[in-house]
Design an enzyme around this catalytic site. Sequence first.
Site, short mmCIF file in Angstrom:
data_model
loop_
_atom_site.label_atom_id
_atom_site.label_comp_id
_atom_site.label_asym_id
_atom_site.label_seq_id
_atom_site.Cartn_x
_atom_site.Cartn_y
_atom_site.Cartn_z
N ASP A 169 0.88 -1.17 0.00
CA ASP A 169 0.00 0.00 0.00
C ASP A 169 0.92 1.22 0.00
OD1 ASP A 169 -2.34 1.62 0.25
OD2 ASP A 169 -2.03 1.78 2.40
N SER A 170 0.34 2.37 -0.21
CA SER A 170 1.14 3.60 -0.13
C SER A 170 1.62 3.84 1.30
CB SER A 170 0.29 4.79 -0.59
OG SER A 170 -0.88 4.86 0.20
N TYR A 184 -0.85 8.29 -2.65
CA TYR A 184 -1.01 7.93 -4.07
C TYR A 184 -2.31 8.57 -4.61
CZ TYR A 184 2.39 3.95 -4.11
OH TYR A 184 3.50 3.14 -4.08
N GLY A 185 -3.26 8.75 -3.72
CA GLY A 185 -4.63 9.06 -4.14
C GLY A 185 -4.84 10.40 -4.82
N CYS A 214 -4.33 -1.56 -1.79
CA CYS A 214 -4.54 -0.13 -1.98
C CYS A 214 -5.57 0.00 -3.09
CB CYS A 214 -3.22 0.51 -2.38
SG CYS A 214 -3.35 2.23 -2.88
N ASN A 215 -6.68 0.66 -2.79
CA ASN A 215 -7.72 0.81 -3.81
C ASN A 215 -7.23 1.66 -4.98
OD1 ASN A 215 -10.58 -0.20 -2.66
ND2 ASN A 215 -9.27 0.50 -1.01
N THR A 216 -6.45 2.70 -4.65
CA THR A 216 -5.97 3.61 -5.69
C THR A 216 -5.09 2.84 -6.68
OG1 THR A 216 -5.95 5.35 -4.02
CG2 THR A 216 -4.74 5.79 -6.05
N GLU A 242 -3.13 8.34 8.60
CA GLU A 242 -1.68 8.12 8.76
C GLU A 242 -1.16 8.80 10.02
OE1 GLU A 242 1.03 6.64 6.97
OE2 GLU A 242 -0.41 5.54 5.75
N CYS A 248 -11.10 2.87 0.40
CA CYS A 248 -9.69 3.20 0.60
C CYS A 248 -9.27 2.42 1.83
CB CYS A 248 -9.53 4.71 0.83
SG CYS A 248 -7.86 5.17 1.35
N THR A 249 -8.15 1.74 1.76
CA THR A 249 -7.77 0.86 2.88
C THR A 249 -7.39 1.65 4.14
OG1 THR A 249 -5.54 0.69 1.96
CG2 THR A 249 -7.08 -1.08 1.43
N HIS A 250 -7.27 2.97 4.01
CA HIS A 250 -7.03 3.79 5.20
C HIS A 250 -8.32 4.09 5.97
CE1 HIS A 250 -3.09 4.66 3.41
NE2 HIS A 250 -2.74 5.18 4.57
N1 DGL Z 1 -4.75 3.33 1.01
C1 DGL Z 1 -4.87 3.73 -0.35
C2 DGL Z 1 -6.17 3.32 -0.97
O1 DGL Z 1 -6.73 2.31 -0.57
C3 DGL Z 1 -4.57 5.15 -0.75
C4 DGL Z 1 -4.02 6.12 0.17
C5 DGL Z 1 -3.23 7.20 -0.59
O2 DGL Z 1 -3.83 8.16 -1.06
O3 DGL Z 1 -2.03 7.00 -0.70
O4 DGL Z 1 -6.66 3.95 -1.86
#
Ligand code: DGL
Length: 284
Positions: free
Chosen positions: A16-17, A48-49, A79-81, A163, A198-200
Amino acid sequence: MKDASRNAELPIGIFDSGVGGLTVLSALRARLAGEHYIYLGDTARLPYGTKSPDTVIRYSAQASRRLVEQGVKLLVVACNTASAAALPDLRRLYSPLPVIGVVEPGAQAVCRLLAPKQGERHILVMGTESTIRGGAYTRAIRALRPDARITGLACSLLVPLAEEGWMDGPIVENVIRRYLEQLDGEAGRPLDCIVLGCTHFPPLAASIAAVAGPGIPMIDSAVTTAEAVEAELRKSGLLRPKNKEETGRPLRFLTTDAPERFARTGGLFLDIRLAPEEVELVVI
Ligand code: DGL
């Protein structure tokens, strides 16, 4: 690429990011307790998003390569992104390594939840700007449930809050409120389900519920991703049984920046105490 991955003893690679993908790692460990895992958080380049698809593809390929070089039998894009932007590229680059993303399992989780309910349903997908802009969730859900009414809401600012380890309190709720206020008119119709795309976001679920109102089911892809991983390993005969004698390290963490920070917030996500010495700094 030569197939060095056909060995059940190899770990599962996850990236993931940042620490968000640890929500997927938790579900994997709960379901597949005999497996070894190596997790990479590309914290040097998070988020990443908010990046363009080309950049997300490049970063994802580099993070994946680092895990592939370690020797993994399967790669989970937690990571969904990255799943939304880069999955076909990663599958092509690292073929025949199985690569599993989180968007399709997330869509399956939604459809499973809504299966008993007939007729049009309103689904809110909360994700990063990149995930929502690309429309991957809408396509994945519609493929399974063509009558779904889907509203996408980019909530990129929730990533740095998570984060930071800020999962609740007035600041977090105000940010969520500011995003949800954008849902007016048609999009503001009553919601049947919220997808934490988003996994966050899963650790923020209670705060999202506090703002969105009670009784709206929330879905994330962690459990269905773990199911997809198990199915793939079973199919290819690569499952490492739970009672197998321990050889090597069952859990490794890599980060591209600040191991002590990764340990601090990662520990919150995993609900364990993670020492900075347990996190390896890597350059990718
Ligand atoms: N955790 C990531 C996701 O599931 C993205 C977080 C990011 O923006 O880096 O999309």
